[in-house]
Design a protein around this motif. Sequence first.
Motif, PDB file in Angstrom:
ATOM      1  N   LEU A 182     -34.107  14.441   8.108  1.00 48.97           N
ATOM      2  CA  LEU A 182     -33.935  15.616   8.976  1.00 48.97           C
ATOM      3  C   LEU A 182     -34.760  15.476  10.243  1.00 48.97           C
ATOM      4  CD1 LEU A 182     -33.968  18.611   6.449  1.00 48.97           C
ATOM      5  CD2 LEU A 182     -32.006  17.658   7.692  1.00 48.97           C
ATOM      6  N   ILE A 183     -36.007  15.047  10.105  1.00 51.70           N
ATOM      7  CA  ILE A 183     -36.854  14.846  11.277  1.00 51.70           C
ATOM      8  C   ILE A 183     -36.196  13.839  12.220  1.00 51.70           C
ATOM      9  CG2 ILE A 183     -39.068  13.859  12.036  1.00 51.70           C
ATOM     10  CD1 ILE A 183     -40.317  15.241   9.520  1.00 51.70           C
ATOM     11  N   TYR A 184     -35.680  12.755  11.655  1.00 52.13           N
ATOM     12  CA  TYR A 184     -35.011  11.739  12.470  1.00 52.13           C
ATOM     13  C   TYR A 184     -33.783  12.328  13.179  1.00 52.13           C
ATOM     14  CZ  TYR A 184     -32.503   7.600  13.897  1.00 52.13           C
ATOM     15  OH  TYR A 184     -31.833   6.667  14.657  1.00 52.13           O
ATOM     16  N   MET A 185     -32.972  13.073  12.447  1.00 49.87           N
ATOM     17  CA  MET A 185     -31.760  13.642  13.033  1.00 49.87           C
ATOM     18  C   MET A 185     -32.075  14.673  14.116  1.00 49.87           C
ATOM     19  SD  MET A 185     -29.402  13.896   9.602  1.00 49.87           S
ATOM     20  CE  MET A 185     -27.852  14.331  10.406  1.00 49.87           C
ATOM     21  N   PHE A 186     -33.073  15.519  13.868  1.00 48.90           N
ATOM     22  CA  PHE A 186     -33.454  16.505  14.885  1.00 48.90           C
ATOM     23  C   PHE A 186     -34.001  15.812  16.132  1.00 48.90           C
ATOM     24  CE2 PHE A 186     -34.334  19.684  11.236  1.00 48.90           C
ATOM     25  CZ  PHE A 186     -33.046  20.179  11.298  1.00 48.90           C
ATOM     26  N   MET A 187     -34.837  14.801  15.930  1.00 51.46           N
ATOM     27  CA  MET A 187     -35.393  14.088  17.089  1.00 51.46           C
ATOM     28  C   MET A 187     -34.294  13.320  17.830  1.00 51.46           C
ATOM     29  SD  MET A 187     -38.557  14.752  17.750  1.00 51.46           S
ATOM     30  CE  MET A 187     -39.231  13.395  18.706  1.00 51.46           C
ATOM     31  N   SER A 188     -33.309  12.802  17.112  1.00 49.10           N
ATOM     32  CA  SER A 188     -32.193  12.117  17.771  1.00 49.10           C
ATOM     33  C   SER A 188     -31.413  13.097  18.648  1.00 49.10           C
ATOM     34  CB  SER A 188     -31.253  11.490  16.734  1.00 49.10           C
ATOM     35  OG  SER A 188     -31.913  10.466  16.042  1.00 49.10           O
ATOM     36  N   TRP A 189     -31.165  14.301  18.116  1.00 46.12           N
ATOM     37  CA  TRP A 189     -30.460  15.299  18.910  1.00 46.12           C
ATOM     38  C   TRP A 189     -31.296  15.693  20.130  1.00 46.12           C
ATOM     39  CZ3 TRP A 189     -31.281  20.249  20.665  1.00 46.12           C
ATOM     40  CH2 TRP A 189     -30.173  20.881  21.215  1.00 46.12           C
ATOM     41  N   LEU A 190     -32.592  15.896  19.913  1.00 44.07           N
ATOM     42  CA  LEU A 190     -33.475  16.260  21.027  1.00 44.07           C
ATOM     43  C   LEU A 190     -33.564  15.129  22.051  1.00 44.07           C
ATOM     44  CD1 LEU A 190     -36.244  18.107  19.021  1.00 44.07           C
ATOM     45  CD2 LEU A 190     -34.859  19.116  20.862  1.00 44.07           C
TER      46      LEU A 190
ATOM     47  N   ASP B 210     -38.231  12.709  28.843  1.00 42.19           N
ATOM     48  CA  ASP B 210     -38.615  11.886  27.711  1.00 42.19           C
ATOM     49  C   ASP B 210     -38.835  12.785  26.500  1.00 42.19           C
ATOM     50  OD1 ASP B 210     -39.617   9.419  26.413  1.00 42.19           O
ATOM     51  OD2 ASP B 210     -41.519  10.511  26.423  1.00 42.19           O
ATOM     52  N   VAL B 211     -38.181  12.476  25.388  1.00 41.76           N
ATOM     53  CA  VAL B 211     -38.260  13.330  24.208  1.00 41.76           C
ATOM     54  C   VAL B 211     -39.688  13.428  23.673  1.00 41.76           C
ATOM     55  CG1 VAL B 211     -37.678  11.551  22.502  1.00 41.76           C
ATOM     56  CG2 VAL B 211     -37.156  13.941  22.023  1.00 41.76           C
ATOM     57  N   ILE B 212     -40.411  12.336  23.702  1.00 39.43           N
ATOM     58  CA  ILE B 212     -41.782  12.371  23.169  1.00 39.43           C
ATOM     59  C   ILE B 212     -42.657  13.253  24.040  1.00 39.43           C
ATOM     60  CG2 ILE B 212     -43.830  10.965  22.703  1.00 39.43           C
ATOM     61  CD1 ILE B 212     -41.820   8.743  21.854  1.00 39.43           C
ATOM     62  N   GLU B 213     -42.527  13.105  25.338  1.00 39.61           N
ATOM     63  CA  GLU B 213     -43.305  13.929  26.265  1.00 39.61           C
ATOM     64  C   GLU B 213     -42.917  15.403  26.160  1.00 39.61           C
ATOM     65  OE1 GLU B 213     -44.060  14.242  31.096  1.00 39.61           O
ATOM     66  OE2 GLU B 213     -42.753  12.691  30.290  1.00 39.61           O
TER      67      GLU B 213
ATOM     68  N   PRO C 256     -52.326  13.593  12.937  1.00 41.66           N
ATOM     69  CA  PRO C 256     -51.871  12.300  13.469  1.00 41.66           C
ATOM     70  C   PRO C 256     -50.673  11.715  12.709  1.00 41.66           C
ATOM     71  CG  PRO C 256     -54.253  12.341  13.360  1.00 41.66           C
ATOM     72  CD  PRO C 256     -53.759  13.574  12.646  1.00 41.66           C
ATOM     73  N   THR C 257     -50.640  11.906  11.405  1.00 39.47           N
ATOM     74  CA  THR C 257     -49.505  11.401  10.628  1.00 39.47           C
ATOM     75  C   THR C 257     -48.230  12.147  10.996  1.00 39.47           C
ATOM     76  OG1 THR C 257     -50.957  10.809   8.800  1.00 39.47           O
ATOM     77  CG2 THR C 257     -48.611  10.996   8.290  1.00 39.47           C
ATOM     78  N   MET C 258     -48.307  13.458  11.111  1.00 44.12           N
ATOM     79  CA  MET C 258     -47.125  14.238  11.459  1.00 44.12           C
ATOM     80  C   MET C 258     -46.665  13.905  12.878  1.00 44.12           C
ATOM     81  SD  MET C 258     -46.521  15.650   8.634  1.00 44.12           S
ATOM     82  CE  MET C 258     -47.551  14.680   7.548  1.00 44.12           C
ATOM     83  N   ALA C 259     -47.606  13.731  13.794  1.00 38.24           N
ATOM     84  CA  ALA C 259     -47.254  13.326  15.161  1.00 38.24           C
ATOM     85  C   ALA C 259     -46.620  11.936  15.132  1.00 38.24           C
ATOM     86  CB  ALA C 259     -48.483  13.343  16.061  1.00 38.24           C
ATOM     87  N   GLY C 260     -47.145  11.051  14.285  1.00 38.16           N
ATOM     88  CA  GLY C 260     -46.578   9.718  14.141  1.00 38.16           C
ATOM     89  C   GLY C 260     -45.139   9.751  13.661  1.00 38.16           C
ATOM     90  N   LEU C 261     -44.834  10.664  12.723  1.00 37.64           N
ATOM     91  CA  LEU C 261     -43.451  10.807  12.257  1.00 37.64           C
ATOM     92  C   LEU C 261     -42.528  11.202  13.408  1.00 37.64           C
ATOM     93  CD1 LEU C 261     -43.946  12.806   8.927  1.00 37.64           C
ATOM     94  CD2 LEU C 261     -43.334  10.400   9.135  1.00 37.64           C
ATOM     95  N   LEU C 262     -42.994  12.138  14.231  1.00 37.83           N
ATOM     96  CA  LEU C 262     -42.203  12.585  15.376  1.00 37.83           C
ATOM     97  C   LEU C 262     -42.012  11.453  16.381  1.00 37.83           C
ATOM     98  CD1 LEU C 262     -43.871  16.070  15.942  1.00 37.83           C
ATOM     99  CD2 LEU C 262     -41.611  15.634  14.938  1.00 37.83           C
ATOM    100  N   ILE C 263     -43.077  10.721  16.653  1.00 37.71           N
ATOM    101  CA  ILE C 263     -43.002   9.619  17.617  1.00 37.71           C
ATOM    102  C   ILE C 263     -42.116   8.502  17.081  1.00 37.71           C
ATOM    103  CG2 ILE C 263     -44.348   7.814  18.772  1.00 37.71           C
ATOM    104  CD1 ILE C 263     -46.641   9.974  18.934  1.00 37.71           C
ATOM    105  N   ALA C 264     -42.248   8.187  15.793  1.00 38.73           N
ATOM    106  CA  ALA C 264     -41.383   7.165  15.196  1.00 38.73           C
ATOM    107  C   ALA C 264     -39.920   7.558  15.383  1.00 38.73           C
ATOM    108  CB  ALA C 264     -41.713   6.982  13.720  1.00 38.73           C
ATOM    109  N   ALA C 265     -39.583   8.784  15.019  1.00 34.80           N
ATOM    110  CA  ALA C 265     -38.196   9.241  15.161  1.00 34.80           C
ATOM    111  C   ALA C 265     -37.778   9.283  16.626  1.00 34.80           C
ATOM    112  CB  ALA C 265     -38.026  10.616  14.520  1.00 34.80           C
ATOM    113  N   GLY C 266     -38.698   9.680  17.498  1.00 36.69           N
ATOM    114  CA  GLY C 266     -38.397   9.753  18.926  1.00 36.69           C
ATOM    115  C   GLY C 266     -38.171   8.394  19.562  1.00 36.69           C
ATOM    116  N   THR C 267     -38.680   7.338  18.935  1.00 32.50           N
ATOM    117  CA  THR C 267     -38.473   5.974  19.434  1.00 32.50           C
ATOM    118  C   THR C 267     -37.420   5.241  18.609  1.00 32.50           C
ATOM    119  OG1 THR C 267     -40.373   5.190  18.142  1.00 32.50           O
ATOM    120  CG2 THR C 267     -40.782   5.776  20.447  1.00 32.50           C
TER     121      THR C 267
END
Length: 179
Positions: free
Chosen positions: A66-74, A84-87, A110-121
Amino acid sequence: MSSPCDPEYAPAGDVGAALMVIDSRLKSIYDGKAAPGPEHQQMVEQFAASLGQVGFDALLDGACTLIYMFMSWLRAACEDHDKDVIEHVVPSLVATMRMMPKTFRPEVIPTMAGLLIAAGTDLSPNLWRAQYGRWTEAEMNPLEATAVLLAEHVNRVSGDDHDFATRLITEALSRSDQI
C-alpha cells in the motif's frame, strides 16, 4: 541495473486485509475519533492473532505494498506538476510523525521515512526494510500509522475525497483480478 529491492521481486502480501485495516482507521479519523477506542484496538489485535505468522507476514507485506502504491500515485501526481515526490511528501509526513510521540517513538521515524523514500524512488519498501532484519514489535503501530498518514495525504491531494485512497487501491486490485 536491477536492484535486489526492485518491486518485481517483492511479495505483494495481503493487500486486501491491509487496506481493510487502513480504511477502518481512516474512517475513525474522519468520524472525529483520531484515537481508536479499546474495542477497535482489541478487534485489530484479534484479527492479527487469527492470521498466524504467515498471515501476519502477508499483512505486513500488504501494508508495504500500500505504501508503495500510494507513493507511486503521488509520484505521478507530483511529476504532473514538476515536483519531486520525496520533497513534497516526506518532510510533511515526518513532521506529523514527530508530533505523534505515542505512535512514533523517535527511533522508528527514520525507518518509516526510509520506507517512504524507498517507495518514492521506486524501490520495494518491504524489501528495503528486510535488509535490516525482521520487523520489530516497536515498528508495528508506526507502520500502520505511516500507511494511514500516506493514505490521508493521497485523499487530501485528490481534493479532500475521503475515500479516494481506498478506491484507488480497490480499483487497482479489481484490474489485477481481470488480467
